[in-house]
Design an enzyme around this catalytic site. Structure first.
Site, mmCIF file in Angstrom:
data_model
loop_
_atom_site.group_PDB
_atom_site.id
_atom_site.type_symbol
_atom_site.label_atom_id
_atom_site.label_comp_id
_atom_site.label_asym_id
_atom_site.label_seq_id
_atom_site.Cartn_x
_atom_site.Cartn_y
_atom_site.Cartn_z
ATOM 1 C CB THR A 75 -0.930 -0.001 1.225
ATOM 2 O OG1 THR A 75 -1.653 -1.236 1.247
ATOM 3 C CG2 THR A 75 -1.914 1.152 1.164
ATOM 4 C CB ALA A 76 3.143 2.680 2.519
ATOM 5 C CD GLU B 20 5.786 -7.137 -2.989
ATOM 6 O OE1 GLU B 20 5.435 -8.250 -2.537
ATOM 7 O OE2 GLU B 20 5.893 -6.118 -2.287
ATOM 8 C CG HIS C 140 -5.628 -3.477 11.442
ATOM 9 N ND1 HIS C 140 -5.407 -3.249 10.114
ATOM 10 C CD2 HIS C 140 -6.974 -3.440 11.610
ATOM 11 C CE1 HIS C 140 -6.572 -3.082 9.499
ATOM 12 N NE2 HIS C 140 -7.535 -3.195 10.386
#
Length: 625
Positions: free
Chosen positions: A24-25, A45, A531
């Site tokens: 995401t970031a 990645e 999370h």
């Protein structure tokens, strides 16, 4: 899309910025930095790009790839001594786009402001709101949406973005028990909240989802930030690359990152960075990479033969339990998707942008204050126990604990979340009965006091770190979880929801007959809520911080951690993707304007003009296996 020929081509480039992690970031940051055509950005990645995978792109299949090793890192925790010595899986996305989730909602303004109060200048509600809006395009609800759903039919531009890369929209299909749930919650003191994104999110919320209604597909970082920018000559993404360490210039002080070492196809490579190395590897891999690079506690590093370059601590971690009830079969739930013929019918409806697969399945959330869970006397007891915990808490947790305890008695502070699911929630590990309709509710407390850790157990980067969330170590966490699950059972016993319940499936009537039995149910069935955070805390160094408010690792000149859940010190009281998008613009100015050291530690790197020496200019958008 055309691919480059070899990994050697990638490594022959000296990038201005190297970003470790295409989640995401990482992809947000890469897209924004590469807007400047005079710089080159390389992203490494380990996962692959799956643009046609329906489990990723189809909204109603969200979560279906959890546990699939092709898409999920599948790291287990160490045995958790406070939850019956169980290991708890910690799903993390292993793909371009990382672990970005579907729901889009914000926490309360006070939670964002608290980060600034802890010593992080510029990290406040006003600044977060500015950049969260910049990241999103808000689609108003369809005209067929019923007023009773508690939806703001005209989202205000004061709170919602209108032209950002991430598209958010309201569901097109609603839980058949949506109105029953919101009415029961209202009876129990949790009102409908039609505008939870204005800095006050307590109440029952019909949530936005990161779904583009025009394409009926998930809107997430790989689509919004990578795919739309893939033709840039100065943005290069390499997949299948496992980064093993950050390389520093020998003898530099502060430490000067000159590149990273990585493995691909069982071979080891090094790629160089002229300006910065930026870790966007998530809450588990980020501390692992720091330690493998010689940054961390000597007691952890030295047994694995890793030279200690910088002595810095890194610490880590939220929890959920589920309730399931059998309901009146006249109510449609997604349980019918287990029937092959019905699933095939839903696939055909999806092609016409209709049906259950066209939107997120969990359409309503309950954000609950402690005052709805327990009496004033009970909350005071929790606070007293919590104050004793401060005395023995890690330095980085003391100020955070003080804030958390202050908020407990505030009626506007979200301390628990209920996530109703229109069917049997299969990831819970229990087994449904055939041809039965269910309603499930995931129950979680929002800000646990227990603190865990993430540390390497080997110098081999392919060996997962030891993940110890230390679930329920603090007795307040167990008491609050017990109160939250009792509240949820009470919700199912409250009209009009009570009228459709046929049987309590989990916990059973026997398991919920006493507090002791419920506690055993919690310990035997609790699992992660996805999370993990705090493993590279953004706090002043004297308070145990690892990174500064500019996200630079203390003691280094040009190594940053732009993995915000690594840097955040507590879980926001919401399901949040939005904070990741704060890097959308707020991080970019100080990354771009940083004066990078050239003396006495001048980097011996290739000149910029040779950045892409061997590629066809349009051949290097994505280098993958």
């Amino acid at each position: 899309m055309v691919f480059a020929n070899t990994t050697d081509d990638f490594c022959s480039t000296t990038f201005d910025y190297l970003i470790v992690g295409g989640g995401t970031a990482g992809l947000v940051l890469a897209a924004r930095l590469s807007e400047d055509p005079s710089v080159t950005v390389g992203v490494l990645e380990v996962g692959e790009w799956h643009p046609t995978e329906e489990g990723i792109s189809v909204p109603g299949l969200c979560g279906s790839l959890i546990g699939n090793p092709r898409y999920d890192w599948l790291p287990p925790s160490v045995p958790q001594r406070h939850v019956n010595n169980r290991t708890v899986m910690q799903p993390r996305g292993r793909a371009l786009g990382g672990s970005s989730m579907v729901r889009m909602c914000r926490a309360s303004a006070r939670e964002y402001d608290a980060y600034e109060a802890l010593g992080n200048t510029g990290w406040n509600w006003s600044e977060f709101l500015k950049y969260m809006k910049k990241a999103e395009t808000t689609i108003p609800p369809a005209s067929i949406t019923k007023p009773g759903y508690g939806i703001n039919v005209s989202p205000s531009s004061e709170w919602h973005g209108t032209s950002g890369p991430i598209v958010k929209s309201y569901p097109t299909n609603f839980n058949a028990l949506h109105l029953h749930i919101t009415a029961a919650l209202e009876t129990l003191g949790v009102p409908k909240n039609p505008e939870p994104d204005n800095g006050s999110n307590m109440g029952s919320v019909t949530t936005f989802a990161a779904v583009d209604p025009q394409t009926v597909s998930r809107s997430y970082s790989a689509k919004a930030y990578y795919e739309s920018n893939a033709e840039r000559d100065n943005l290069v993404v390499i997949t299948g690359a496992l980064v093993s360490r950050v390389v520093f210039q020998p003898g530099s002080s502060p430490l000067l990152a000159s590149g990273v070492q990585f493995t691909r196809d069982n071979k080891t490579f090094t790629v160089e960075a002229r300006k910065e190395v930026i870790l966007c590897a998530g809450a588990f891999q980020t501390p692992q990479l720091l330690e493998l690079s010689g940054i961390g506690d000597p007691k952890v590093l030295e047994p694995h033969g890793i030279e200690v370059l910088l002595d810095l601590p890194s610490v880590g971690e939220n929890l959920r339990v589920i309730t399931i009830c059998e309901i009146d079969p006249q109510y449609e739930t997604v349980d019918f998707l287990l029937e092959p013929e019905e699933f095939k019918r839903q696939q055909e409806l999806y092609k016409a942008q209709k049906g259950y697969l066209s939107s997120a399945l969990a359409t309503v959330l309950g954000f609950v204050p402690a005052t709805a869970l327990a009496s004033e006397e009970q909350i005071k007891k929790w606070q007293e126990i919590g104050k004793k915990s401060i005395e023995s808490a890690p330095k980085s947790a003391k100020k955070v604990f003080e804030l958390q305890l202050q908020w407990m008695q505030d009626e506007s502070s979200v301390e628990a979340e209920l996530i109703p699911f229109p069917g049997f929630f299969l990831p819970c590990g229990l087994k449904p009965e055939p041809n039965v309709r269910y309603s499930s509710t995931l129950v979680t407390t929002m800000r646990p006091l227990s603190r865990g850790s993430v540390h390497i157990v080997s110098a081999d980067p392919a060996t997962p770190p030891a993940i110890d969330p230390n679930y329920l170590e603090n007795p307040v966490d167990l008491e609050m979880m017990l109160a939250a699950i009792k509240f949820t059972l009470k919700m199912y016993q409250t009209e009009p929801l009570r009228g459709v319940v046929r049987k309590q499936f989990a916990p059973t009537a026997e398991q919920s007959a006493t507090d002791e039995a419920l506690i055993d149910y919690i310990k035997s069935n609790c699992t992660t809520v996805f999370h993990p955070l705090g493993s590279a805390a953004m706090l002043p160094r004297e308070d145990g911080g690892v990174v500064s408010p500019r996200l630079r690792v203390y003691g280094t000149a040009n190594l940053r951690v732009v993995s915000l859940f690594s840097a955040f010190c507590w879980t926001f009281g919401a399901n949040v993707v939005n904070p990741m998008c704060k890097v959308d613009a707020s991080v970019i100015p100080f990354v771009r304007t940083t004066i990078h050291p050239t003396s006495p530690h001048t980097l011996n790197l290739r000149p910029y003009r040779n950045c892409l020496p061997t590629f066809n200019p349009r051949s290097m958008r994505l280098l993958r296996k």
